[in-house]
Motif scaffolding. Sequence first.
Motif, short mmCIF file in Angstrom:
data_model
loop_
_atom_site.label_atom_id
_atom_site.label_comp_id
_atom_site.label_asym_id
_atom_site.label_seq_id
_atom_site.Cartn_x
_atom_site.Cartn_y
_atom_site.Cartn_z
N TYR A 281 0.83 -1.20 0.00
CA TYR A 281 0.00 0.00 0.00
C TYR A 281 0.87 1.26 0.00
O TYR A 281 0.62 2.20 -0.77
CB TYR A 281 -0.91 -0.01 1.23
CG TYR A 281 -1.77 1.22 1.36
CD1 TYR A 281 -2.85 1.43 0.50
CD2 TYR A 281 -1.50 2.18 2.33
CE1 TYR A 281 -3.63 2.57 0.61
CE2 TYR A 281 -2.27 3.31 2.44
CZ TYR A 281 -3.34 3.50 1.58
OH TYR A 281 -4.11 4.64 1.68
N ALA B 197 0.30 2.33 -3.67
CA ALA B 197 -0.80 3.29 -3.68
C ALA B 197 -0.33 4.70 -3.33
O ALA B 197 -0.80 5.68 -3.92
CB ALA B 197 -1.88 2.85 -2.69
N PRO C 102 -2.64 2.20 -8.39
CA PRO C 102 -2.79 2.66 -7.00
C PRO C 102 -4.20 2.48 -6.46
O PRO C 102 -4.39 2.11 -5.29
CB PRO C 102 -2.39 4.14 -7.08
CG PRO C 102 -1.45 4.20 -8.24
CD PRO C 102 -1.95 3.19 -9.22
#
Length: 468
Positions: A297, A301, A437
């Motif tokens: 993440y 992202a 993302p």
Amino acid sequence: MHSTTATSAPSERTTGSKWALASLALATLLASLGTSIANVGLPTLVDAFGARFQDVQWVVLAYLLAITTLSVGAGRLGDLLGRRRLLLAGLLVFSGASALCGLAPSLGWLIGARVLQGLGAATMMTLAMALIGETVPREKTGSAMGLLGTLSAIGTALGPSLGGLLLAGPGWRALFLVNLPLGLLAFALAWRHLPRQPRNADAAAHFDSPGTLLLALTLTAYALAMTLGRGHFGALNGGLLLAACLGGSLFIQFEKRTASPLLRLAMFRDPLLRTGLATGALVTTVLMATLVVGPFYLAGALQLTPARVGLAMACGPLVTALMGVPAGSLVDRLGAAPMVRVGLMGMALAITALLLMPLSLGVLGYILPLTGLTAGYALFQAANNTAVMAGVEATQRGVASGLLNLSRNLGLVTGAAALGAVFAFATASDDISRAAPEAIAAGMRGTFLVALGLILLALVIALAGRRR
């Protein structure tokens, strides 16, 4: 003259108790450091031995498997032979195995020495917790448990940075040799300050060796089923899982029939023990989500550099380390059972906040909930360990501590496999490293939604156990 003697004795006992606790804390730190410091050296070991990365990964896996499979047996043997005596033996095994690791001429030698090091670490982690009841006053148990949690978190956080310095300087062998002087220091402190226990000459004859071997094989099959294949569940994983189920059934039947079982199955009639083990496994399953999902993440992202990903990931262990002792003090003042529930509710609120944070907040929207999640975990861990260990008989503290460590490790192993699979499914991508993302953010939310459900289940179990 008499008054001087009377006042100095409590002071001496207090000082001895502090040094005894220091030996237990150092043993816990070393066992935790043994995992995290080796991870950072895996790429270097690939070059050093000319091996495949899949083979070098066994340097970490062998250590974890040994800790997972041997904790309960080490606890039971400590109850029979004397917990102080076996902790000292574990420290010597760990220190000697660390030297063997550092001198390893081949990868096979290194992996074998890591199994031996894991045996020592299993003994150290299990008996350090079990010896708390004989080392500190009962009203200070929570603080002592919190201290052990702090040192475990410090070991986890310290490993990558210390390992990086050692790799840049002396080289990969120093990753293991650094444990030798620290292990011998812990041994000296434990030898000098831990309270001695009477020797039971017939105790070894009552140790359930067949049951211990059967449980170890069962747990090994389960751990391998969850870790092999790197998230792809194939025929081998299914076969290992079936073997684990069969082994578990055989173990239960064997323990019912043996005269001196490894685990007295009547122990599990205690709702406090059942609740503590179940909630402990669920909580560490959830905690694993931060280690599985967090790096993807943060990098995928939020587009952070590897260095910033490492700094963000270090926040969790840092908060756990800072919160350990204060959390233990809260447990001592307010009681273990209420703090178990408060810790679980704090974790649930933190996960809910993480789910509601918009992607536009960036890394702050991840770190703030992560801080709340790990603070709640620190409080839960101190309270849960205190509640379970306070509720068992003195003769069963070793095996109870082994069960707590086992539930923790099984939660981590299960979380890595199960929540990793949830993340891959929720991302809806064949290659997570190349996912957009938005897809990675969706995968994170899906994974932590499942994690929230697990925490709420743990809270329900805790409340039901309290009523019983």
